[in-house]
Write a protein that holds these residues in place. Structure first.
Motif, PDB file in Angstrom:
ATOM      1  N   MET A  19       0.828  -1.211   0.000  1.00 26.76           N
ATOM      2  CA  MET A  19       0.000   0.000   0.000  1.00 26.76           C
ATOM      3  C   MET A  19       0.863   1.262   0.000  1.00 26.76           C
ATOM      4  O   MET A  19       0.592   2.206  -0.752  1.00 26.76           O
ATOM      5  CB  MET A  19      -0.925   0.016   1.212  1.00 26.76           C
ATOM      6  CG  MET A  19      -2.139  -0.843   1.069  1.00 26.76           C
ATOM      7  SD  MET A  19      -3.205  -0.847   2.521  1.00 26.76           S
ATOM      8  CE  MET A  19      -3.216   0.840   3.032  1.00 26.76           C
ATOM      9  N   ALA A  20       1.906   1.286   0.825  1.00 23.27           N
ATOM     10  CA  ALA A  20       2.774   2.461   0.908  1.00 23.27           C
ATOM     11  C   ALA A  20       3.480   2.712  -0.416  1.00 23.27           C
ATOM     12  O   ALA A  20       3.644   3.855  -0.842  1.00 23.27           O
ATOM     13  CB  ALA A  20       3.788   2.290   2.031  1.00 23.27           C
ATOM     14  N   ASP A  21       3.895   1.630  -1.083  1.00 27.89           N
ATOM     15  CA  ASP A  21       4.571   1.779  -2.368  1.00 27.89           C
ATOM     16  C   ASP A  21       3.601   2.288  -3.437  1.00 27.89           C
ATOM     17  O   ASP A  21       3.961   3.152  -4.247  1.00 27.89           O
ATOM     18  CB  ASP A  21       5.199   0.449  -2.791  1.00 27.89           C
ATOM     19  CG  ASP A  21       6.392   0.646  -3.702  1.00 27.89           C
ATOM     20  OD1 ASP A  21       6.982   1.746  -3.708  1.00 27.89           O
ATOM     21  OD2 ASP A  21       6.745  -0.316  -4.418  1.00 27.89           O
ATOM     22  N   LEU A  22       2.374   1.782  -3.442  1.00 27.58           N
ATOM     23  CA  LEU A  22       1.372   2.273  -4.394  1.00 27.58           C
ATOM     24  C   LEU A  22       1.073   3.749  -4.150  1.00 27.58           C
ATOM     25  O   LEU A  22       0.956   4.531  -5.096  1.00 27.58           O
ATOM     26  CB  LEU A  22       0.079   1.457  -4.281  1.00 27.58           C
ATOM     27  CG  LEU A  22       0.123   0.040  -4.836  1.00 27.58           C
ATOM     28  CD1 LEU A  22      -1.142  -0.720  -4.457  1.00 27.58           C
ATOM     29  CD2 LEU A  22       0.312   0.058  -6.342  1.00 27.58           C
ATOM     30  N   GLN A  23       0.972   4.124  -2.883  1.00 27.42           N
ATOM     31  CA  GLN A  23       0.717   5.520  -2.554  1.00 27.42           C
ATOM     32  C   GLN A  23       1.837   6.414  -3.066  1.00 27.42           C
ATOM     33  O   GLN A  23       1.591   7.469  -3.647  1.00 27.42           O
ATOM     34  CB  GLN A  23       0.572   5.696  -1.041  1.00 27.42           C
ATOM     35  CG  GLN A  23      -0.732   5.175  -0.483  1.00 27.42           C
ATOM     36  CD  GLN A  23      -0.774   5.310   1.014  1.00 27.42           C
ATOM     37  OE1 GLN A  23      -0.403   4.393   1.726  1.00 27.42           O
ATOM     38  NE2 GLN A  23      -1.224   6.445   1.497  1.00 27.42           N
ATOM     39  N   ARG A  24       3.064   5.984  -2.847  1.00 21.78           N
ATOM     40  CA  ARG A  24       4.211   6.814  -3.250  1.00 21.78           C
ATOM     41  C   ARG A  24       4.357   6.863  -4.765  1.00 21.78           C
ATOM     42  O   ARG A  24       4.596   7.926  -5.340  1.00 21.78           O
ATOM     43  CB  ARG A  24       5.485   6.287  -2.612  1.00 21.78           C
ATOM     44  CG  ARG A  24       6.682   7.189  -2.884  1.00 21.78           C
ATOM     45  CD  ARG A  24       7.769   6.881  -1.897  1.00 21.78           C
ATOM     46  NE  ARG A  24       8.893   7.762  -2.033  1.00 21.78           N
ATOM     47  CZ  ARG A  24       9.144   8.776  -1.221  1.00 21.78           C
ATOM     48  NH1 ARG A  24       8.333   9.044  -0.231  1.00 21.78           N
ATOM     49  NH2 ARG A  24      10.207   9.513  -1.383  1.00 21.78           N
TER      50      ARG A  24
ATOM     51  N   ALA B   6      -5.589   0.863  -0.750  1.00 25.57           N
ATOM     52  CA  ALA B   6      -6.112  -0.340  -0.106  1.00 25.57           C
ATOM     53  C   ALA B   6      -7.156  -1.029  -0.982  1.00 25.57           C
ATOM     54  O   ALA B   6      -7.245  -2.261  -0.994  1.00 25.57           O
ATOM     55  CB  ALA B   6      -6.716   0.000   1.249  1.00 25.57           C
ATOM     56  N   LEU B   7      -7.935  -0.260  -1.723  1.00 24.65           N
ATOM     57  CA  LEU B   7      -9.014  -0.822  -2.527  1.00 24.65           C
ATOM     58  C   LEU B   7      -8.629  -1.108  -3.972  1.00 24.65           C
ATOM     59  O   LEU B   7      -9.436  -1.641  -4.733  1.00 24.65           O
ATOM     60  CB  LEU B   7     -10.216   0.126  -2.506  1.00 24.65           C
ATOM     61  CG  LEU B   7     -10.883   0.321  -1.142  1.00 24.65           C
ATOM     62  CD1 LEU B   7     -11.939   1.414  -1.215  1.00 24.65           C
ATOM     63  CD2 LEU B   7     -11.475  -0.977  -0.650  1.00 24.65           C
ATOM     64  N   LEU B   8      -7.408  -0.767  -4.378  1.00 22.41           N
ATOM     65  CA  LEU B   8      -6.979  -0.952  -5.761  1.00 22.41           C
ATOM     66  C   LEU B   8      -6.826  -2.430  -6.100  1.00 22.41           C
ATOM     67  O   LEU B   8      -6.207  -3.190  -5.355  1.00 22.41           O
ATOM     68  CB  LEU B   8      -5.649  -0.235  -6.000  1.00 22.41           C
ATOM     69  CG  LEU B   8      -5.123  -0.278  -7.435  1.00 22.41           C
ATOM     70  CD1 LEU B   8      -6.015   0.564  -8.345  1.00 22.41           C
ATOM     71  CD2 LEU B   8      -3.702   0.220  -7.487  1.00 22.41           C
ATOM     72  N   ASP B   9      -7.394  -2.848  -7.215  1.00 20.58           N
ATOM     73  CA  ASP B   9      -7.209  -4.206  -7.737  1.00 20.58           C
ATOM     74  C   ASP B   9      -5.920  -4.183  -8.559  1.00 20.58           C
ATOM     75  O   ASP B   9      -5.929  -3.812  -9.734  1.00 20.58           O
ATOM     76  CB  ASP B   9      -8.407  -4.601  -8.594  1.00 20.58           C
ATOM     77  CG  ASP B   9      -8.310  -6.003  -9.161  1.00 20.58           C
ATOM     78  OD1 ASP B   9      -7.244  -6.632  -9.036  1.00 20.58           O
ATOM     79  OD2 ASP B   9      -9.310  -6.464  -9.746  1.00 20.58           O
ATOM     80  N   SER B  10      -4.824  -4.583  -7.930  1.00 23.59           N
ATOM     81  CA  SER B  10      -3.501  -4.460  -8.564  1.00 23.59           C
ATOM     82  C   SER B  10      -3.379  -5.293  -9.831  1.00 23.59           C
ATOM     83  O   SER B  10      -2.724  -4.870 -10.782  1.00 23.59           O
ATOM     84  CB  SER B  10      -2.399  -4.847  -7.582  1.00 23.59           C
ATOM     85  OG  SER B  10      -2.363  -3.932  -6.525  1.00 23.59           O
TER      86      SER B  10
ATOM     87  N   SER C 282     -10.855   4.037  -9.216  1.00 23.23           N
ATOM     88  CA  SER C 282     -12.283   4.348  -9.088  1.00 23.23           C
ATOM     89  C   SER C 282     -12.831   4.060  -7.698  1.00 23.23           C
ATOM     90  O   SER C 282     -13.812   4.669  -7.292  1.00 23.23           O
ATOM     91  CB  SER C 282     -13.085   3.557 -10.124  1.00 23.23           C
ATOM     92  OG  SER C 282     -12.863   2.172  -9.965  1.00 23.23           O
ATOM     93  N   ARG C 283     -12.217   3.169  -6.958  1.00 22.50           N
ATOM     94  CA  ARG C 283     -12.730   2.822  -5.634  1.00 22.50           C
ATOM     95  C   ARG C 283     -11.996   3.624  -4.559  1.00 22.50           C
ATOM     96  O   ARG C 283     -10.785   3.715  -4.558  1.00 22.50           O
ATOM     97  CB  ARG C 283     -12.548   1.331  -5.382  1.00 22.50           C
ATOM     98  CG  ARG C 283     -13.373   0.485  -6.346  1.00 22.50           C
ATOM     99  CD  ARG C 283     -13.173  -0.985  -6.135  1.00 22.50           C
ATOM    100  NE  ARG C 283     -13.633  -1.379  -4.810  1.00 22.50           N
ATOM    101  CZ  ARG C 283     -13.178  -2.437  -4.161  1.00 22.50           C
ATOM    102  NH1 ARG C 283     -12.257  -3.203  -4.695  1.00 22.50           N
ATOM    103  NH2 ARG C 283     -13.641  -2.729  -2.965  1.00 22.50           N
ATOM    104  N   GLY C 284     -12.762   4.217  -3.647  1.00 23.95           N
ATOM    105  CA  GLY C 284     -12.173   4.958  -2.537  1.00 23.95           C
ATOM    106  C   GLY C 284     -11.783   6.377  -2.857  1.00 23.95           C
ATOM    107  O   GLY C 284     -11.166   7.046  -2.030  1.00 23.95           O
ATOM    108  N   THR C 285     -12.162   6.876  -4.038  1.00 26.92           N
ATOM    109  CA  THR C 285     -11.793   8.242  -4.409  1.00 26.92           C
ATOM    110  C   THR C 285     -12.725   9.239  -3.734  1.00 26.92           C
ATOM    111  O   THR C 285     -13.851   8.913  -3.374  1.00 26.92           O
ATOM    112  CB  THR C 285     -11.874   8.450  -5.931  1.00 26.92           C
ATOM    113  OG1 THR C 285     -13.214   8.199  -6.358  1.00 26.92           O
ATOM    114  CG2 THR C 285     -10.918   7.528  -6.657  1.00 26.92           C
TER     115      THR C 285
END
Length: 110
Positions: A52-57, A67-71, A87-90
């Motif tokens: 999650m931290a890497d996706l955020q950065r 957290a909700l991203l379908d990687s 699209s999720r959690g925006t």
């Protein structure tokens, strides 16, 4: 009004015309950590938290969005189209496209 009507023919200035207070609490200073510290944090965190931290950065996602991203789906979109759809959690439920133009972004999705 623009979103409700579907056009931009009307414009309401909230602070001037509706007496809404000016926005406060908007960040004006970059509070992110440097890459070395970020990597150290990732090495000590649990795998889900590190992902999650890497996706955020890498993508500039908010915590809930990451957290909700379908990687797996996002990786396919990135490889086919060069961007991902968040699209999720925006905020406001509005989907947005984020460019996937660096190797680090692909690695974060994998």
């Amino acid at each position: 009004m623009q979103q409700a009507r579907g056009d931009s023919k009307t414009k309401v200035l909230a602070t001037k015309e509706l007496d809404h207070p000016q926005k406060s609490g908007i960040a004006t200073v970059d509070a992110s950590v440097n890459d070395a510290l970020h990597q150290r944090i990732l090495s000590k965190a649990s795998e889900p938290l590190a992902v999650m931290a890497d996706l955020q950065r890498q993508f500039g996602l908010r915590q809930r969005e990451a957290a909700l991203l379908d990687s797996a789906k996002a990786l396919g979109d990135a490889m086919n189209h060069g961007n991902i759809c968040v699209s999720r959690g925006t905020k406001g439920g509005q989907p947005r496209e984020v460019a996937c133009n660096k190797e680090g972004k692909y690695q974060a999705l994998q």
